[in-house]
Design a protein around this motif. Structure first.
Motif, PDB file in Angstrom:
ATOM      1  N   TYR A  30      20.267  57.421 -17.465  1.00  0.00           N
ATOM      2  CA  TYR A  30      18.895  57.913 -17.588  1.00  0.00           C
ATOM      3  C   TYR A  30      18.633  58.946 -16.499  1.00  0.00           C
ATOM      4  O   TYR A  30      18.940  58.706 -15.331  1.00  0.00           O
ATOM      5  CB  TYR A  30      17.916  56.748 -17.421  1.00  0.00           C
ATOM      6  CG  TYR A  30      16.471  57.105 -17.667  1.00  0.00           C
ATOM      7  CD1 TYR A  30      15.933  57.032 -18.941  1.00  0.00           C
ATOM      8  CD2 TYR A  30      15.650  57.504 -16.621  1.00  0.00           C
ATOM      9  CE1 TYR A  30      14.597  57.360 -19.173  1.00  0.00           C
ATOM     10  CE2 TYR A  30      14.314  57.838 -16.841  1.00  0.00           C
ATOM     11  CZ  TYR A  30      13.793  57.759 -18.117  1.00  0.00           C
ATOM     12  OH  TYR A  30      12.481  58.079 -18.348  1.00  0.00           O
ATOM     13  N   CYS A  32      15.545  61.349 -14.894  1.00  0.00           N
ATOM     14  CA  CYS A  32      14.116  61.639 -14.922  1.00  0.00           C
ATOM     15  C   CYS A  32      13.919  63.075 -15.367  1.00  0.00           C
ATOM     16  O   CYS A  32      14.510  63.995 -14.817  1.00  0.00           O
ATOM     17  CB  CYS A  32      13.492  61.435 -13.548  1.00  0.00           C
ATOM     18  SG  CYS A  32      13.429  59.694 -13.139  1.00  0.00           S
ATOM     19  N   CYS A 225       9.148  55.759 -17.005  1.00  0.00           N
ATOM     20  CA  CYS A 225      10.612  55.784 -16.918  1.00  0.00           C
ATOM     21  C   CYS A 225      11.184  54.381 -17.104  1.00  0.00           C
ATOM     22  O   CYS A 225      12.211  54.209 -17.771  1.00  0.00           O
ATOM     23  CB  CYS A 225      11.063  56.387 -15.595  1.00  0.00           C
ATOM     24  SG  CYS A 225      10.793  58.173 -15.553  1.00  0.00           S
ATOM     25  N   HIS A 250       9.373  57.540  -6.362  1.00  0.00           N
ATOM     26  CA  HIS A 250       9.361  57.295  -7.803  1.00  0.00           C
ATOM     27  C   HIS A 250      10.396  56.238  -8.192  1.00  0.00           C
ATOM     28  O   HIS A 250      10.084  55.271  -8.897  1.00  0.00           O
ATOM     29  CB  HIS A 250       9.620  58.623  -8.525  1.00  0.00           C
ATOM     30  CG  HIS A 250       9.669  58.529 -10.012  1.00  0.00           C
ATOM     31  ND1 HIS A 250       8.698  57.902 -10.747  1.00  0.00           N
ATOM     32  CD2 HIS A 250      10.584  58.989 -10.908  1.00  0.00           C
ATOM     33  CE1 HIS A 250       9.016  57.985 -12.032  1.00  0.00           C
ATOM     34  NE2 HIS A 250      10.161  58.628 -12.155  1.00  0.00           N
ATOM     35  N   HIS A 251      11.607  56.376  -7.727  1.00  0.00           N
ATOM     36  CA  HIS A 251      12.647  55.417  -8.105  1.00  0.00           C
ATOM     37  C   HIS A 251      12.460  54.067  -7.430  1.00  0.00           C
ATOM     38  O   HIS A 251      12.786  53.029  -8.006  1.00  0.00           O
ATOM     39  CB  HIS A 251      14.042  56.005  -7.818  1.00  0.00           C
ATOM     40  CG  HIS A 251      14.392  57.121  -8.753  1.00  0.00           C
ATOM     41  ND1 HIS A 251      15.455  57.964  -8.573  1.00  0.00           N
ATOM     42  CD2 HIS A 251      13.790  57.523  -9.917  1.00  0.00           C
ATOM     43  CE1 HIS A 251      15.506  58.841  -9.566  1.00  0.00           C
ATOM     44  NE2 HIS A 251      14.500  58.596 -10.380  1.00  0.00           N
ATOM     45  N   GLU A 254      10.013  52.499  -9.704  1.00  0.00           N
ATOM     46  CA  GLU A 254      10.649  52.128 -10.979  1.00  0.00           C
ATOM     47  C   GLU A 254      11.412  50.811 -10.817  1.00  0.00           C
ATOM     48  O   GLU A 254      11.349  49.929 -11.666  1.00  0.00           O
ATOM     49  CB  GLU A 254      11.652  53.211 -11.421  1.00  0.00           C
ATOM     50  CG  GLU A 254      11.048  54.426 -12.074  1.00  0.00           C
ATOM     51  CD  GLU A 254      12.139  55.338 -12.657  1.00  0.00           C
ATOM     52  OE1 GLU A 254      13.135  54.829 -13.193  1.00  0.00           O
ATOM     53  OE2 GLU A 254      11.989  56.565 -12.553  1.00  0.00           O
TER      54      GLU A 254
HETATM   55 ZN    ZN Z   1      11.631  58.757 -13.603  1.00  0.00          ZN
END
Ligand code: ZN
Ligand code: AMP
Length: 487
Positions: A30, A32, A225, A250-251, A254
């Motif tokens: 995956y 982003c 995500c 962000h991660h 997530e």
């Molecule tokens: Zn993302």
């Protein structure tokens, strides 16, 4: 050939180089994707050229991949800290177009750039706006499990409930080193807590809005995500990529929400790969309306997209790169030389994997081993380029061996060496395109250099040559005097 070298990669989770061992028959990956409120800039494209390098490396090793790249068309607040308006809505107001038109237009621009850069298409490009019901369900599950609290501004993930919060970013106790861009949100318990749902302010109706158990509003940016990757790749998958900025916030978020949601005690994703930034500050080039330079700016100036790709791959993905016109000129010149050298070898055989390469010439076997060692050592593309250039100069290699080596290097680099037209790689600009003033400046510099040489002022002559060099002008001294041309 043998199975080659073990593929090893730098895992941001733990910050060390590790063997890559796929967990199943198909490796889920995956990346982003872009927020489609503006043209992707050259830095953004570095992230996708890097993901493409990972794809090509896995193909080389015979690993099957299912690749998902999301399109963020809702939910990305102007501030990454979940405050302020939605980026898409701001862009729509600015351009007097609907949010849908904005999303469509910039998604297309993104796809155009991917194609121009010869990036292998992903299996899926899910749009966030199509997954809002699933996002609401995901957030409701977290709420039911006690991971959240509600404020008038929305539903928040309570990072205090996650003892491993911030492991990826190596945030220390209670997020002391939390990302600098996190802003104040009224009532938020910890600065690291983040929005799962952003409720619209009373009296300020958003354009993009959905009904939810927490009122009308929009999903938080991080949520999409987790939801889309799990929906399309299954609960756990092997590889997640993004720019280095995502490693810090962000991660991290997530991971926190996904592991709370899955609640199976296993790490959500096994390998986290982050590309360093392309520094655009140093670039002295025409900018597209107000933004950072984008691919179209380069092609309009006469560069081939493959030259930009070569420039990127000439640096290791974990090193910062400075974007400068001089570096791009050098990349285009290198590409021109490569294509001129390779053209007589065409057609090249298809060699997408190590297993498909079977040269019987020892010099080619050696070169292939160098290429395999380079890609296996955390995607060392500069070394692949060097190995290709060395092979092209090797007097001992056979033409058949060279074809195999070139095809193999290009399957990993993705420059299109088998088909690039040398005519498209001509000098950056045609002389005819020079303005009168530019021509005048060049001729004055050339004359000043001639004068300096007459006076035997070599340092000054060299300095002027360097100045001309920066302008992309190459001076040649002939018995009739100096001539110049654009590189
Ligand atoms: Zn993302
Ligand atoms: P965005 O559209 O801002 O979400 O960014 C899309 C991707 O580009 C993300 O993976 C970012 O981390 C990455 N990115 C943004 N700026 C740069 C840059 N200057 N160099 C490399 N990657 C970048």
């Amino acid at each position: 050939m043998t199975n080659g070298h073990q593929l090893r990669l730098y895992n941001s989770l733990g910050r060390r180089v590790e063997d890559f061992i796929p967990s199943g028959d198909v490796t889920g990956m995956y990346s982003c994707g872009p927020t489609v409120y503006a043209y992707p800039h050259l830095g953004n494209m570095r992230a996708y050229v890097f993901a493409d390098t990972v794809r090509r490396a896995l193909r080389w090793k015979g690993v099957r991949v299912r690749h998902v790249v999301n399109i963020t068309d809702v939910g990305h607040a102007v501030s990454d800290a979940d405050t302020g308006e939605d980026k898409m809505e701001v862009a729509a107001a600015r351009e007097r177009r609907s949010v849908l038109e904005i999303a469509e237009f910039y998604t297309r621009a993104f796809f155009d750039d991917l194609a121009a850069l010869n990036v292998l298409p992903a299996d899926e490009y899910p749009r966030a706006s199509a997954y809002v019901p699933q996002m609401i369900e995901f957030a409701a599950t977290l709420q039911a499990r006690g991971y959240t609290y509600q404020l008038p501004s929305g539903l928040y993930f309570d990072t205090a409930k996650d003892p491993r919060y911030g492991e990826l970013a190596q945030l220390h106790a209670e997020g002391q080193r939390e990302a600098a861009r996190v802003e104040q949100v009224e009532g938020r318990r910890r600065k690291t807590d983040f929005a799962l749902w952003r409720t619209e302010e009373p009296g300020r109706r958003r354009v993009l809005r959905w009904d939810s158990p927490w009122g009308w509003g929009t999903p938080g940016w991080h949520l999409e995500c987790s939801v889309m990757s799990i929906a399309l790749l299954g609960p756990h998958f092997d590889i997640h990529t993004g720019g280095i900025d995502h490693r810090e916030l962000h991660h991290v978020n997530e991971i926190a929400q996904s592991e709370a949601f899955l609640a199976d005690g296993k790490p959500w994703v096994r390998y986290w790969l982050h590309n360093e930034f392309l520094q655009l500050g140093a670039a002295k080039m025409a900018k597209s309306a107000g933004g950072a330079p984008r691919l179209a700016d380069l092609t309009e100036a006469g560069y081939h997209p493959a030259a930009f790709r070569l420039f990127l791959l000439g640096g290791h993905y974990r090193s910062q790169l400075d974007f400068t016109p001089a570096a791009l000129d050098a990349a285009q010149a290198t590409l021109r030389r490569l294509v001129a050298r390779i053209q007589p070898l065409r057609p090249l055989p298809p060699v997408e994997s190590l297993a498909a390469a079977s040269p019987d010439d020892p010099a080619a076997v050696r070169a292939l081993d160098l290429i395999d060692a380079a890609i296996s050592a955390d995607f060392n593309t500069p070394k692949i380029l060097a190995a290709l250039q060395d092979a092209l100069r090797d007097p001992d290699i056979t033409a058949a061996g060279l074809r195999t080596v070139t095809a193999a290097a290009d399957a990993l680099l993705g420059l299109g060496l088998a088909i690039l037209d040398p005519a498209e790689l001509a000098g950056r600009r045609a002389e005819a395109d020079l303005t009168e003033a530019e021509r005048h400046t060049i001729e004055q510099l050339v004359a000043a250099r001639t004068q300096a040489r007459k006076e035997r002022d070599w340092p000054r002559a060299d300095q002027i040559r360097a100045q001309l060099d920066d302008l992309g002008v190459q001076v040649t001294d002939t018995p009739e005097g100096p001539t110049w041309q654009l590189r």
